[in-house]
Motif scaffolding. Sequence first.
Motif, PDB file in Angstrom:
ATOM      1  N   ARG A 226       0.705  -1.331  -0.093  1.00  0.00           N
ATOM      2  CA  ARG A 226       0.145   0.038   0.137  1.00  0.00           C
ATOM      3  C   ARG A 226       0.758   1.320  -0.234  1.00  0.00           C
ATOM      4  O   ARG A 226       1.606   1.228   0.831  1.00  0.00           O
TER       5      ARG A 226
ATOM      6  N   THR B 165      12.508  -0.594 -14.318  1.00  0.00           N
ATOM      7  CA  THR B 165      12.741  -1.803 -15.521  1.00  0.00           C
ATOM      8  C   THR B 165      13.233  -0.873 -16.709  1.00  0.00           C
ATOM      9  O   THR B 165      14.440  -1.464 -17.235  1.00  0.00           O
TER      10      THR B 165
ATOM     11  N   ASP C 148      20.628  -4.017  -9.013  1.00  0.00           N
ATOM     12  CA  ASP C 148      19.144  -3.944  -8.896  1.00  0.00           C
ATOM     13  C   ASP C 148      18.853  -3.610  -7.660  1.00  0.00           C
ATOM     14  O   ASP C 148      18.824  -4.335  -6.776  1.00  0.00           O
TER      15      ASP C 148
ATOM     16  N   SER D 282      13.950   1.634  -7.618  1.00  0.00           N
ATOM     17  CA  SER D 282      12.490   1.663  -8.296  1.00  0.00           C
ATOM     18  C   SER D 282      11.815   2.812  -7.040  1.00  0.00           C
ATOM     19  O   SER D 282      11.873   2.650  -5.844  1.00  0.00           O
TER      20      SER D 282
ATOM     21  N   ARG E 237       1.563 -11.772   0.148  1.00  0.00           N
ATOM     22  CA  ARG E 237       2.324 -12.209  -1.383  1.00  0.00           C
ATOM     23  C   ARG E 237       3.399 -13.091  -1.232  1.00  0.00           C
ATOM     24  O   ARG E 237       3.756 -13.426  -0.297  1.00  0.00           O
TER      25      ARG E 237
ATOM     26  N   TYR F 194       6.167 -13.198  -2.819  1.00  0.00           N
ATOM     27  CA  TYR F 194       7.373 -12.837  -3.746  1.00  0.00           C
ATOM     28  C   TYR F 194       8.560 -13.772  -3.325  1.00  0.00           C
ATOM     29  O   TYR F 194       8.674 -14.235  -1.982  1.00  0.00           O
TER      30      TYR F 194
END
Length: 433
Positions: free
Chosen positions: A56, A108, A202, A226, A358, A360
């Motif tokens: 969220r 990305t 990354d 990101s 999740r 992940y």
Amino acid sequence: MTGYDRVRPCSTPAPVSPIFHTQALPPTPCMAKSPVPELAVLGGTPAFAQSLHVGRPNLGDRERLFARFNEMLDRRWLSNNGPFVQEFERRISESLGVKHAICVCNATIGLEIAIRAADLSGEVIVPAYTFVATAHALQWQEITPVFADMDPATHNLDPTLIERHITPRTTAILGTHVWGRPCAVAALQEIATRRGLKLMFDAAHAFGCSLGGRSVGGFGLAEVFSFHATKFLNSFEGGAITTNDDALAQRIRLMTNFGFAGFDKVIHIGTNGKMNEACAAMGLTCLEGINEVVAVNRRNHAAYKTSLAGVPGISLIAYDEAEQNNYQYIVIEVDESVVGLHRDELVRVLHAENVLARKYFWPGVHRMEPYCSLFPHAHLLLPETERVAGQVIVLPTGTAVSEVDVARICGLIRSALDQAPAVRARLVAAASS
Ligand code: T4K
């Protein structure tokens, strides 16, 4: 004060700013339920009337954001290296203590640009335990991602397993700082230097995190953050490439804007990777509030730790308190042999309660297309990735999640474990009906 200090969390949880609603959240309807409610999968009412999400967004100060939007509209400068983007880049490089920060429209595209600007080619060694974008950014430009296994203690690339993947075509190692916990940078750098490879990261999860007291952002040749809505620092969509290499930074800037070096003058291959002014306005606003977000995330992590302490078969990943952390991910591992439920069964229990946990990064990038078709045997060298990806659950946190929510989520987990045989029987029956 250094830029590093700006994102350092307090040694004790700081008071929560009124702009974030964590401690002042209105009671959720579920608070009226009995202290030991029946699990929804066993016929009870869901513990949360509204879905509780992982990721969220943290929102920052709305008044500041709207003021910036007005400024942007008054100025009629909406994109193309506008003043907010320039200010955001300055603030990022100051915060991280890195020479160059180039904002991009998302991580990305940022990875694709950084990879191309650094001239990677042939094969690049990457983790299989990462978001699919890490591999896609290579494959998109016909560079082969070669998947290496993780260290189960860190969920990051295991440096001792890298060299077996190096071939004459290998040009680089691209690590991911999974959950914001930095890779074993020194060990990876040593291999890269000795074997003549480039090293990049990354850093999508790792804004505001440090290793050995140094902020993530300046490791390797370049790092890519990101700022997606679900990230610790969000600019709606967005990201930044950071580097201390002047020539690389210049190439990245050119490539982010079609290769333009002035009006009508294109001097390099490029794409459109620009961040717009609305995103930069959001990024700047959220950046001003990150200490409060860290405090809330840290408090929630501590609350999960307390509530799950001593639950056999459930382990919560820890953050190194000697470092800066953003505590953005609450990650547990479920040992089915102890718990009596598989991770997937526990996820179904939580989803039935409207806790949208999740899995992940299941099933591992090597098991996603096109990689599972291209490399059908990759899993044979990825035993830890396979095992951990089957055990991990990511739970909700952030400024939309209160300590009361955390206590309730942990209560649901305990309750499911206490009734594991009944839960399993009900799930099996539901699946076959
Ligand atoms: N490298 C790594 C290691 C990454 O983790 C990522 C992204 C990237 C690279 C690429 O970065 P970007 O190109 O995105 O900048 C989500 C995010 O979309 C993705 O950014 C993130 N990693 C990944 C870990 O999570 P999904 O497919 O799980 O997204 P989705 O739509 O299921 O949303 C996640 C949760 O967040 C949902 O429960 C709903 C909630 N949510 C989402 C949005 C967008 C909200 O509550 N509000 C929102 O506005 O990938």
